[in-house]
Scaffold this motif. Structure first.
Motif, PDB file in Angstrom:
ATOM      1  N   ALA A  94       6.364 -24.188 -29.521  1.00  0.00           N
ATOM      2  CA  ALA A  94       6.458 -23.600 -30.857  1.00  0.00           C
ATOM      3  C   ALA A  94       7.807 -23.892 -31.494  1.00  0.00           C
ATOM      4  N   VAL A  95       8.885 -23.765 -30.726  1.00  0.00           N
ATOM      5  CA  VAL A  95      10.223 -24.035 -31.261  1.00  0.00           C
ATOM      6  C   VAL A  95      10.325 -25.498 -31.685  1.00  0.00           C
ATOM      7  N   LYS A  96       9.831 -26.399 -30.853  1.00  0.00           N
ATOM      8  CA  LYS A  96       9.902 -27.826 -31.172  1.00  0.00           C
ATOM      9  C   LYS A  96       9.105 -28.135 -32.435  1.00  0.00           C
ATOM     10  N   ARG A  97       7.916 -27.576 -32.537  1.00  0.00           N
ATOM     11  CA  ARG A  97       7.071 -27.859 -33.703  1.00  0.00           C
ATOM     12  C   ARG A  97       7.636 -27.225 -34.971  1.00  0.00           C
ATOM     13  N   LEU A  98       8.239 -26.059 -34.840  1.00  0.00           N
ATOM     14  CA  LEU A  98       8.876 -25.444 -36.009  1.00  0.00           C
ATOM     15  C   LEU A  98      10.103 -26.248 -36.440  1.00  0.00           C
ATOM     16  N   LEU A 112       7.973 -18.048 -41.929  1.00  0.00           N
ATOM     17  CA  LEU A 112       7.991 -18.333 -40.498  1.00  0.00           C
ATOM     18  C   LEU A 112       6.759 -17.782 -39.786  1.00  0.00           C
ATOM     19  N   GLY A 113       6.334 -16.576 -40.147  1.00  0.00           N
ATOM     20  CA  GLY A 113       5.133 -16.001 -39.541  1.00  0.00           C
ATOM     21  C   GLY A 113       3.894 -16.816 -39.856  1.00  0.00           C
ATOM     22  N   GLU A 114       3.775 -17.279 -41.105  1.00  0.00           N
ATOM     23  CA  GLU A 114       2.634 -18.107 -41.481  1.00  0.00           C
ATOM     24  C   GLU A 114       2.656 -19.436 -40.738  1.00  0.00           C
ATOM     25  N   ALA A 115       3.838 -20.000 -40.568  1.00  0.00           N
ATOM     26  CA  ALA A 115       3.957 -21.260 -39.827  1.00  0.00           C
ATOM     27  C   ALA A 115       3.539 -21.074 -38.371  1.00  0.00           C
ATOM     28  N   LEU A 116       3.965 -19.986 -37.753  1.00  0.00           N
ATOM     29  CA  LEU A 116       3.582 -19.732 -36.360  1.00  0.00           C
ATOM     30  C   LEU A 116       2.079 -19.492 -36.229  1.00  0.00           C
ATOM     31  N   GLN A 117       1.488 -18.782 -37.180  1.00  0.00           N
ATOM     32  CA  GLN A 117       0.042 -18.564 -37.136  1.00  0.00           C
ATOM     33  C   GLN A 117      -0.703 -19.877 -37.300  1.00  0.00           C
ATOM     34  N   THR A 118      -0.223 -20.732 -38.186  1.00  0.00           N
ATOM     35  CA  THR A 118      -0.854 -22.032 -38.376  1.00  0.00           C
ATOM     36  C   THR A 118      -0.777 -22.861 -37.103  1.00  0.00           C
ATOM     37  N   LEU A 119       0.386 -22.844 -36.446  1.00  0.00           N
ATOM     38  CA  LEU A 119       0.527 -23.571 -35.184  1.00  0.00           C
ATOM     39  C   LEU A 119      -0.444 -23.053 -34.129  1.00  0.00           C
ATOM     40  N   SER A 120      -0.573 -21.734 -34.036  1.00  0.00           N
ATOM     41  CA  SER A 120      -1.453 -21.177 -33.002  1.00  0.00           C
ATOM     42  C   SER A 120      -2.916 -21.447 -33.318  1.00  0.00           C
TER      43      SER A 120
END
Length: 137
Positions: A94-98, A112-120
């Protein structure tokens, strides 16, 4: 009565001043890029823990759905729990992709929360490899 009105007015002005003086931190790409490595790991781990707790709370909704015979509730709650969890994404991934996402300036305002949800969600839909596969030429 004048003292009371003056006290109310003073309280209003003081609360207004405190509200505008408090810092407003936006958790977006600019915020992410200012964090160091351990802070990024901590943010992602904290987010993941919060999502795990939220998914645990959905069990209460399942019980209520059974009690009140809500049609389709189990399917909706199952989908929601999948969207709230980090799935198979590790903190390092997650850190690398962000870092990759926020290196592009056009995504700097993305929450940031939306980005993490999109990644998951993407990780749950397709398997995310640890490293990009290089084609042999």
């Amino acid at each position: 009565m004048k003292k009371f009105a003056a006290g109310v007015m003073l309280g209003f002005v003081a609360s207004w001043a405190v509200a505008f003086a408090s810092s407003n931190v936006s958790h977006n790409g600019s915020f992410w890029n200012r964090l160091n490595g351990p802070a990024k790991d901590g943010y992602v781990n904290g987010y993941s823990d919060a999502m795990r707790v939220s998914v645990g709370k959905l069990d209460v909704l399942n019980s209520a759905a059974d009690l009140f015979h809500w049609k389709g509730a189990r399917r909706i709650i199952h989908q929601l729990s999948g969207q709230l969890s980090m799935g198979q994404v590790t903190a390092n991934q997650a850190v690398k992709r962000l870092d990759d996402l926020y290196s592009n300036q056009k995504y700097s305002e993305l929450d940031l929360g939306e980005a993490l949800q999109t990644l998951s969600i993407r990780a749950n839909e397709t398997a995310m490899p640890d490293a990009p596969v290089k084609s042999a030429k």
